[in-house]
Structures are given as structure tokens and as C-alpha cells.
Scaffold this motif. Sequence first.
Motif, mmCIF file in Angstrom:
data_model
loop_
_atom_site.group_PDB
_atom_site.id
_atom_site.type_symbol
_atom_site.label_atom_id
_atom_site.label_comp_id
_atom_site.label_asym_id
_atom_site.label_seq_id
_atom_site.Cartn_x
_atom_site.Cartn_y
_atom_site.Cartn_z
ATOM 1 N N LEU A 66 0.852 -1.197 0.000
ATOM 2 C CA LEU A 66 0.000 0.000 0.000
ATOM 3 C C LEU A 66 0.882 1.238 0.000
ATOM 4 C CD1 LEU A 66 -2.792 1.535 0.713
ATOM 5 C CD2 LEU A 66 -2.110 1.234 3.103
ATOM 6 N N ASN A 67 0.452 2.258 -0.746
ATOM 7 C CA ASN A 67 1.106 3.558 -0.636
ATOM 8 C C ASN A 67 0.303 4.365 0.380
ATOM 9 O OD1 ASN A 67 2.287 6.057 -0.874
ATOM 10 N ND2 ASN A 67 2.295 6.070 -3.117
ATOM 11 N N LYS A 68 0.797 4.379 1.594
ATOM 12 C CA LYS A 68 0.047 5.002 2.709
ATOM 13 C C LYS A 68 0.004 6.530 2.567
ATOM 14 C CE LYS A 68 1.377 6.122 7.117
ATOM 15 N NZ LYS A 68 0.571 7.304 7.339
ATOM 16 N N PRO A 69 -1.200 7.092 2.632
ATOM 17 C CA PRO A 69 -1.293 8.553 2.628
ATOM 18 C C PRO A 69 -1.016 9.119 4.029
ATOM 19 C CG PRO A 69 -3.395 7.512 1.993
ATOM 20 C CD PRO A 69 -2.537 6.468 2.627
ATOM 21 N N MET A 70 -0.850 10.417 4.107
ATOM 22 C CA MET A 70 -0.722 11.083 5.414
ATOM 23 C C MET A 70 -2.025 10.979 6.184
ATOM 24 S SD MET A 70 1.220 14.617 5.310
ATOM 25 C CE MET A 70 2.832 14.720 4.598
ATOM 26 N N GLY A 71 -1.954 10.990 7.494
ATOM 27 C CA GLY A 71 -3.161 11.019 8.317
ATOM 28 C C GLY A 71 -3.762 9.651 8.569
ATOM 29 N N VAL A 72 -3.156 8.630 8.000
ATOM 30 C CA VAL A 72 -3.661 7.267 8.178
ATOM 31 C C VAL A 72 -2.705 6.549 9.137
ATOM 32 C CG1 VAL A 72 -4.094 5.085 6.979
ATOM 33 C CG2 VAL A 72 -4.709 7.241 5.888
ATOM 34 N N VAL A 73 -3.261 5.851 10.130
ATOM 35 C CA VAL A 73 -2.384 5.180 11.102
ATOM 36 C C VAL A 73 -2.062 3.760 10.626
ATOM 37 C CG1 VAL A 73 -3.048 6.534 13.136
ATOM 38 C CG2 VAL A 73 -4.349 4.481 12.575
ATOM 39 N N SER A 74 -0.853 3.314 10.981
ATOM 40 C CA SER A 74 -0.451 2.000 10.467
ATOM 41 C C SER A 74 -0.616 0.907 11.517
ATOM 42 C CB SER A 74 0.968 2.048 9.916
ATOM 43 O OG SER A 74 1.853 2.489 10.893
ATOM 44 N N THR A 75 -1.794 0.893 12.134
ATOM 45 C CA THR A 75 -2.146 -0.213 13.025
ATOM 46 C C THR A 75 -3.397 -0.872 12.441
ATOM 47 O OG1 THR A 75 -3.341 1.427 14.314
ATOM 48 C CG2 THR A 75 -1.217 0.705 15.176
ATOM 49 N N ALA A 76 -3.744 -2.040 12.978
ATOM 50 C CA ALA A 76 -4.920 -2.741 12.452
ATOM 51 C C ALA A 76 -6.201 -2.065 12.931
ATOM 52 C CB ALA A 76 -4.883 -4.201 12.862
ATOM 53 N N SER A 77 -6.161 -1.498 14.139
ATOM 54 C CA SER A 77 -7.324 -0.743 14.619
ATOM 55 C C SER A 77 -6.805 0.429 15.444
ATOM 56 C CB SER A 77 -8.229 -1.637 15.457
ATOM 57 O OG SER A 77 -7.555 -2.009 16.627
ATOM 58 N N ASP A 92 -11.946 -9.438 2.683
ATOM 59 C CA ASP A 92 -12.542 -10.112 3.838
ATOM 60 C C ASP A 92 -11.450 -10.699 4.729
ATOM 61 O OD1 ASP A 92 -15.020 -9.600 2.902
ATOM 62 O OD2 ASP A 92 -15.233 -11.505 1.835
ATOM 63 N N GLU A 93 -10.207 -10.734 4.213
ATOM 64 C CA GLU A 93 -9.119 -11.323 5.003
ATOM 65 C C GLU A 93 -8.809 -10.420 6.191
ATOM 66 O OE1 GLU A 93 -8.308 -14.176 3.930
ATOM 67 O OE2 GLU A 93 -9.075 -14.017 1.890
ATOM 68 N N ARG A 94 -8.312 -11.040 7.242
ATOM 69 C CA ARG A 94 -7.933 -10.243 8.417
ATOM 70 C C ARG A 94 -6.458 -9.885 8.282
ATOM 71 N NH1 ARG A 94 -9.570 -12.489 13.882
ATOM 72 N NH2 ARG A 94 -9.789 -10.306 14.414
ATOM 73 N N LEU A 95 -6.214 -8.748 7.695
ATOM 74 C CA LEU A 95 -4.840 -8.335 7.422
ATOM 75 C C LEU A 95 -4.322 -7.422 8.525
ATOM 76 C CD1 LEU A 95 -5.133 -7.411 3.642
ATOM 77 C CD2 LEU A 95 -4.521 -9.616 4.648
ATOM 78 N N TYR A 96 -3.014 -7.376 8.620
ATOM 79 C CA TYR A 96 -2.398 -6.402 9.521
ATOM 80 C C TYR A 96 -1.108 -5.918 8.871
ATOM 81 C CZ TYR A 96 -0.521 -10.940 10.720
ATOM 82 O OH TYR A 96 0.001 -12.203 10.628
ATOM 83 N N PRO A 97 -0.671 -4.709 9.273
ATOM 84 C CA PRO A 97 0.530 -4.157 8.651
ATOM 85 C C PRO A 97 1.796 -4.829 9.184
ATOM 86 C CG PRO A 97 -0.384 -2.615 10.249
ATOM 87 C CD PRO A 97 -1.335 -3.764 10.191
ATOM 88 N N ILE A 98 2.813 -4.908 8.335
ATOM 89 C CA ILE A 98 4.126 -5.387 8.774
ATOM 90 C C ILE A 98 4.928 -4.154 9.153
ATOM 91 C CG2 ILE A 98 6.201 -6.657 8.114
ATOM 92 C CD1 ILE A 98 4.603 -8.108 5.988
ATOM 93 N N GLY A 99 5.167 -3.966 10.428
ATOM 94 C CA GLY A 99 5.906 -2.786 10.887
ATOM 95 C C GLY A 99 5.030 -1.536 10.855
ATOM 96 N N ARG A 100 5.676 -0.419 11.053
ATOM 97 C CA ARG A 100 4.919 0.832 11.202
ATOM 98 C C ARG A 100 5.508 1.969 10.373
ATOM 99 N NH1 ARG A 100 1.791 -1.616 13.629
ATOM 100 N NH2 ARG A 100 1.507 -1.988 15.856
ATOM 101 N N LEU A 101 4.626 2.891 10.022
ATOM 102 C CA LEU A 101 5.072 4.196 9.538
ATOM 103 C C LEU A 101 4.368 5.232 10.405
ATOM 104 C CD1 LEU A 101 4.824 4.010 5.603
ATOM 105 C CD2 LEU A 101 6.904 4.027 6.996
ATOM 106 N N ASP A 102 5.025 6.345 10.656
ATOM 107 C CA ASP A 102 4.370 7.407 11.430
ATOM 108 C C ASP A 102 3.134 7.902 10.687
ATOM 109 O OD1 ASP A 102 6.396 7.274 13.279
ATOM 110 O OD2 ASP A 102 7.555 8.899 12.364
ATOM 111 N N ILE A 103 2.235 8.525 11.431
ATOM 112 C CA ILE A 103 0.973 8.996 10.816
ATOM 113 C C ILE A 103 1.231 9.986 9.671
ATOM 114 C CG2 ILE A 103 0.604 10.818 12.565
ATOM 115 C CD1 ILE A 103 -2.460 10.035 12.336
ATOM 116 N N ASP A 104 2.297 10.784 9.792
ATOM 117 C CA ASP A 104 2.577 11.777 8.739
ATOM 118 C C ASP A 104 3.598 11.289 7.718
ATOM 119 O OD1 ASP A 104 4.637 11.775 10.537
ATOM 120 O OD2 ASP A 104 4.811 13.951 10.682
ATOM 121 N N THR A 105 3.992 10.022 7.792
ATOM 122 C CA THR A 105 4.890 9.457 6.773
ATOM 123 C C THR A 105 4.035 8.793 5.695
ATOM 124 O OG1 THR A 105 6.604 9.047 8.424
ATOM 125 C CG2 THR A 105 6.785 7.813 6.379
#
Length: 235
Positions: A66-77, A92-105
Motif C-alpha cells: 500500500l502507498n500510505k497517505p498522510m493522516g492514516v495510522v499504520s495499526t490494524a485498529s 474479507d481477510e484479516r490483514l495487519y501491517p508489517i511494521g509501522r510508519l508514522d501517521i505523517d509518513t
Amino acid sequence: MRLQKYMAHSGAASRRKSEEFISEGRVKVNNKVITEPGYKVDPDKDRVYLDGRRLKIIKKHTYIALNKPMGVVSTASDEKGRKTVVDMIETDERLYPIGRLDIDTTGLILLTDDGEITNKLTHPRHEIKKTYIATVEGTPDKRALDSLRKGIKVGNEKFKGADVKILKSFENDSIIRTTISEGKNHQVKLMYEKINHPVKKLKRISIGEIELGDLEIGNYRYLNEDEIKYLKSIK
Ligand code: URA
């Protein structure tokens, strides 16, 4: 899960063919013949048999870039109800992110339901290289950049040497390609803050051999076979 879906996911037959098998009385769930196609089974608990042969679901994992936009958090919830990277994927799959990016990255983040790959990619031992395009205030001189190349201490943290290259330099800021082999919290921002050139904008463009390429912001794509093979080859 409906019985015919379970059967199809086990590779026994198509869903339609499975329905036929069910009506023909060839399918058992936990020793009981089931002739009703919509019958609900619990994939974790129920045992399903076709002509006496046990069927098991073949689990195929999902891998998404995914190309994460700003303002989006990189957690599952998110407890504050903010939009998450998982919200951006229609599945429908239960996905989760691998690692994190800051909210503004912005930039590349991988999502999966494969826990094994997640562990491998996030374990510090593997030193997976991650490349960022950082827009920083001013233009760091050679000495400052060399300190990042050698490795730098910030508070109690020691960051390993980074690969840094100024791509463009303007009057007030510069664009620096920065590759790190760790994934400590806010690492890139802390590195540039330490040399007095704070980050104004940050975008991740690659994780190991997986590249963001021309994926537009907010868009996502499924990884191809070679990329999945690469992820699985990480020892
Ligand atoms: N380093 C940072 O400072 N922020 C990120 O989001 C990723 C790396």
C-alpha cells in the motif's frame, strides 16, 4: 463457513461440484453425512470428509503493498477511530501491517495475514534495508552526513550507519535518499533532528527488494510471485 466453500478451499473440487457431492451424500462432517449444501462448518474445529478422505483447507496468504497517505495510522485498529491502513484495503481477510510508519509518513507499507513473514521482516536480526526519501530543512554538510553514515547516538539509542545521498538541494531544504537497516521508532526523523536538519516530509520507497514503484498514493496492489518468493526466502 459454508461446507461447499470449505471443500473448494481444500482443493477437493469447485464450489458447484462440491454442492453436487454434498447432495449425493458423499460428504461427512464429524462422522455425520451432510446432504444440505449451505451447512455451516467451523474450519478450526470440524472435520470434513469426501468419500471417507479427510479434507483440509489450503491456507493461501495475502500480501499487499500500500502507498500510505498522510493522516492514516499504520495499526490494524485505532482506539481514537482514525483511519487505518487496514481500512484502505477492500478484503474479507484479516490483514495487519508489517511494521509501522508514522501517521505523517507516506509510502510503502506491506499488509498480510502471514504471521511468519511478519515476524521475519520485523525481527532486528534480519536487518532488512528500508529506503526513504526525506525532505529535510537546509542542506547537511559532509561532516553531518558522515556522522549518519558511521552511526549516531540519539539519547540512549545507537542507530547503525545509514546510507545517505543528497538527491536535490534547494535554498531552504534538501531531498535525501536514506537507507537504514533497522526499524526503530521515528528513526529517520531522530537521525536528522540530531544533526539539526529536521525532517519536513518522509516517504518510504522500498522494503528489501519490494519497491513502491509508481503505485499512487492511497492505492494498493497484490505482491507478485517473485516478491512473495523473496519474502519467503528471508531466513
Ligand atoms: N522513520 C521515521 O522517523 N518515521 C517513519 O515513519 C519511518 C521511519
